[in-house]
Design an enzyme around this catalytic site. Structure first.
Site, PDB file in Angstrom:
ATOM      1  N   ASP A   1      12.366  -0.675  -9.483  1.00 52.52           N
ATOM      2  CA  ASP A   1      12.031  -0.650  -8.053  1.00 52.52           C
ATOM      3  C   ASP A   1      12.730   0.527  -7.389  1.00 52.52           C
ATOM      4  O   ASP A   1      13.101   0.463  -6.211  1.00 52.52           O
ATOM      5  CB  ASP A   1      12.375  -1.970  -7.356  1.00 52.52           C
ATOM      6  CG  ASP A   1      11.731  -2.080  -5.976  1.00 52.52           C
ATOM      7  OD1 ASP A   1      10.768  -1.341  -5.706  1.00 52.52           O
ATOM      8  OD2 ASP A   1      12.201  -2.913  -5.176  1.00 52.52           O
TER       9      ASP A   1
ATOM     10  N   LYS B   1      -1.132  -5.170  -7.734  1.00 47.55           N
ATOM     11  CA  LYS B   1       0.077  -5.558  -6.997  1.00 47.55           C
ATOM     12  C   LYS B   1      -0.295  -6.217  -5.680  1.00 47.55           C
ATOM     13  O   LYS B   1      -0.997  -5.632  -4.854  1.00 47.55           O
ATOM     14  CB  LYS B   1       0.926  -4.304  -6.731  1.00 47.55           C
ATOM     15  CG  LYS B   1       2.172  -4.524  -5.891  1.00 47.55           C
ATOM     16  CD  LYS B   1       3.281  -5.241  -6.654  1.00 47.55           C
ATOM     17  CE  LYS B   1       4.464  -5.570  -5.762  1.00 47.55           C
ATOM     18  NZ  LYS B   1       5.323  -4.425  -5.488  1.00 47.55           N
TER      19      LYS B   1
ATOM     20  N   HIS C   1       8.437  -1.196 -12.797  1.00 46.96           N
ATOM     21  CA  HIS C   1       8.213  -1.273 -11.334  1.00 46.96           C
ATOM     22  C   HIS C   1       8.830  -0.018 -10.719  1.00 46.96           C
ATOM     23  O   HIS C   1      10.043   0.083 -10.570  1.00 46.96           O
ATOM     24  CB  HIS C   1       8.875  -2.527 -10.743  1.00 46.96           C
ATOM     25  CG  HIS C   1       8.630  -2.687  -9.269  1.00 46.96           C
ATOM     26  ND1 HIS C   1       8.179  -3.877  -8.718  1.00 46.96           N
ATOM     27  CD2 HIS C   1       8.773  -1.831  -8.222  1.00 46.96           C
ATOM     28  CE1 HIS C   1       8.063  -3.732  -7.402  1.00 46.96           C
ATOM     29  NE2 HIS C   1       8.422  -2.491  -7.076  1.00 46.96           N
TER      30      HIS C   1
ATOM     31  N   HIS D   1       4.980  -9.206  -4.882  1.00 44.46           N
ATOM     32  CA  HIS D   1       6.220  -9.088  -4.102  1.00 44.46           C
ATOM     33  C   HIS D   1       6.384 -10.439  -3.416  1.00 44.46           C
ATOM     34  O   HIS D   1       5.761 -10.701  -2.391  1.00 44.46           O
ATOM     35  CB  HIS D   1       6.104  -7.954  -3.071  1.00 44.46           C
ATOM     36  CG  HIS D   1       7.357  -7.775  -2.264  1.00 44.46           C
ATOM     37  ND1 HIS D   1       8.055  -6.594  -2.226  1.00 44.46           N
ATOM     38  CD2 HIS D   1       8.046  -8.630  -1.465  1.00 44.46           C
ATOM     39  CE1 HIS D   1       9.119  -6.728  -1.447  1.00 44.46           C
ATOM     40  NE2 HIS D   1       9.129  -7.957  -0.970  1.00 44.46           N
TER      41      HIS D   1
ATOM     42  N   HIS E   1       8.362   3.345  -7.771  1.00 45.52           N
ATOM     43  CA  HIS E   1       7.692   4.032  -6.660  1.00 45.52           C
ATOM     44  C   HIS E   1       7.847   5.530  -6.847  1.00 45.52           C
ATOM     45  O   HIS E   1       8.972   6.041  -6.850  1.00 45.52           O
ATOM     46  CB  HIS E   1       8.313   3.614  -5.316  1.00 45.52           C
ATOM     47  CG  HIS E   1       8.164   2.157  -5.051  1.00 45.52           C
ATOM     48  ND1 HIS E   1       7.056   1.623  -4.419  1.00 45.52           N
ATOM     49  CD2 HIS E   1       8.961   1.100  -5.365  1.00 45.52           C
ATOM     50  CE1 HIS E   1       7.184   0.302  -4.341  1.00 45.52           C
ATOM     51  NE2 HIS E   1       8.325  -0.040  -4.914  1.00 45.52           N
TER      52      HIS E   1
ATOM     53  N   HIS F   1      10.850  -7.790  -8.996  1.00 44.87           N
ATOM     54  CA  HIS F   1      12.225  -7.604  -8.510  1.00 44.87           C
ATOM     55  C   HIS F   1      12.871  -8.894  -8.020  1.00 44.87           C
ATOM     56  O   HIS F   1      13.260  -9.008  -6.863  1.00 44.87           O
ATOM     57  CB  HIS F   1      12.312  -6.515  -7.424  1.00 44.87           C
ATOM     58  CG  HIS F   1      11.239  -6.540  -6.371  1.00 44.87           C
ATOM     59  ND1 HIS F   1      10.914  -7.670  -5.663  1.00 44.87           N
ATOM     60  CD2 HIS F   1      10.408  -5.570  -5.918  1.00 44.87           C
ATOM     61  CE1 HIS F   1       9.940  -7.373  -4.818  1.00 44.87           C
ATOM     62  NE2 HIS F   1       9.612  -6.115  -4.949  1.00 44.87           N
TER      63      HIS F   1
HETATM   64  C1  NCD Z   1       9.880  -0.456  -1.625  1.00 47.52           C
HETATM   65  C2  NCD Z   1       9.365   0.868  -1.074  1.00 47.52           C
HETATM   66  O1  NCD Z   1      10.123   1.556  -0.389  1.00 47.52           O
HETATM   67  O2  NCD Z   1       8.213   1.211  -1.357  1.00 47.52           O
HETATM   68  N1  NCD Z   1      11.065  -0.822  -0.922  1.00 47.52           N
HETATM   69  C3  NCD Z   1      12.030  -1.672  -1.346  1.00 47.52           C
HETATM   70  O3  NCD Z   1      12.963  -1.948  -0.591  1.00 47.52           O
HETATM   71  N2  NCD Z   1      12.017  -2.193  -2.558  1.00 47.52           N
HETATM   72  C4  NCD Z   1       8.811  -1.478  -1.540  1.00 47.52           C
HETATM   73  C5  NCD Z   1       9.094  -2.732  -2.286  1.00 47.52           C
HETATM   74  O4  NCD Z   1       9.016  -2.787  -3.504  1.00 47.52           O
HETATM   75  O5  NCD Z   1       9.403  -3.730  -1.619  1.00 47.52           O
HETATM   76 ZN    ZN Z   2       8.916  -1.930  -5.194  1.00 43.72          ZN
END
Ligand code: NCD
Ligand code: ZN
Length: 335
Positions: free
Chosen positions: A240, A95, A12, A134, A14, A168
């Site tokens: 995450d 997702k 997971h 999520h 970003h 998460h």
């Molecule tokens: C994530 C993001 O910034 O893209 N933020 C977070 O707090 N985890 C998005 C997510 O996974 O909720």
């Molecule tokens: Zn995330």
């Protein structure tokens, strides 16, 4: 002392796009053999062309490393059989975000009407495409995830052939739900193994620890630690890691997300070593994900050693967890 990991995976992640992608992607591809890439760009990834173009941009900035991006699509209930079939092996998961629950999720699902979601979820079951969720309602912030558990369970029962990954997870309730449905799995982040709400807001407010879902109570963290340290076969590591520029975090409207990518493996080694569970780290950061996603990662050997890592104050505009602090383990070599 050293720890050898084979093909660690972050299920997971970003990576963002443009300048931010250039900064953060190599920090993951350096030490991980692969990662499941979240689709919450602006606009989100929702076509084959967008997915392939994003994958190419990731491969370009990570070309010096052994690294495979496992790509995902942003869930829409309009996706049909022909559309999803056309992705072939390019698609690793879809997702699903509740509308507006987190960063760039405005186009997500509202209401969770199973009947409305059904056609797409049936097709995903048939094609064997995992559904990552999520799982938070729009209730009181500390209760959002626990309130979502009945929705996870409703979906797991209604679509028994669909593998559902609770992303998460932060609560004891989610850990317990894993045992009740064969087709429920979970990712666990690094930060949720370490912090509770007290660390975020119990003293001075710590914006770099603010994320969705918010860190919960000590007994929740203990439940997460139990299944992570024992490498429960239904849980896997998903950082995450969610970078935001410093000005967006240190602001009167703090963006949600903790940035952990560059230190994730070192800190996991420290935790698993301290808790005498190092024999399970390989499963938590790779083997369980291989089994759950039915993937064979690229071959990559990462050697960690008990030599301290000093975490930088920033990577470009992004402030990492443990900025300016030291972690007792570090990466020694990568083959
Ligand atoms: C994530 C993001 O910034 O893209 N933020 C977070 O707090 N985890 C998005 C997510 O996974 O909720
Ligand atoms: Zn995330």
């Amino acid at each position: 002392m050293t720890i050898e990991l084979n093909s660690p995976l972050d299920m997971h992640l970003h990576l963002r796009d443009h300048e931010m992608l250039n900064v953060v992607a190599p920090l993951t591809s350096h030490s991980f053999a692969g990662a499941l890439i979240m689709p919450n760009l602006v606009p989100p990834i929702e076509t084959l062309d967008a997915l392939l173009a994003y994958k190419e941009r990731i491969l370009t900035v990570t070309k010096n490393d052994i690294f495979k991006p496992y790509m995902t699509l942003f869930f829409r209930d309009s996706y049909d059989y022909d559309f999803l079939k056309s992705f072939g092996s390019e698609l690793s998961a879809i997702k699903l975000y509740p509308a507006g629950i987190t960063t760039n999720s405005e186009g997500g699902v509202s209401g969770f009407d199973v009947k409305k979601l059904s056609p797409t979820l049936e097709v995903m079951s048939e094609l064997g495409i995992p559904l990552c969720i999520h799982g938070e309602t729009n209730g009181f912030v500390m209760d959002r995830e626990a309130q979502f558990v009945p929705i996870y369970e409703k979906l797991a029962s209604a679509f028994p052939r669909l593998n559902i990954i609770m992303e998460h997870i932060t609560t004891k309730e989610s850990v317990e739900a894993l045992e009740r449905h064969e087709n429920l799995y979970a990712t666990i982040t690094l930060h949720h193994l370490l912090i509770t709400l007290d660390d975020v807001a119990g003293g001075m407010l710590r914006p770099h620890l603010f994320c969705k879902p918010i860190a919960k109570r000590p007994h929740d963290r203990d439940a997460l630690l139990d299944v992570a340290l024992s490498a429960h076969p239904k849980v896997m590591f998903g950082s995450d890691s969610a970078p935001h520029p410093k000005h967006a975090k240190e602001s009167c409207g703090c963006a949600a997300g903790v940035f952990t990518a560059p230190l994730a493996l070192a800190k996991l080694a420290e935790i698993f070593m301290e808790k005498s569970s190092v024999a399970n780290l390989q499963k938590f950061v790779s083997d369980n994900a291989r089994a759950i996603y039915n993937i064979t990662p690229l071959s990559k050997k990462v050697i960690l050693e008990d030599n301290p890592m000093n975490v930088p104050h920033n990577y470009g505009e992004v402030v990492p967890m443990y900025a300016g602090e030291s972690i007792s383990w570090s990466i020694k070599s990568i083959e």
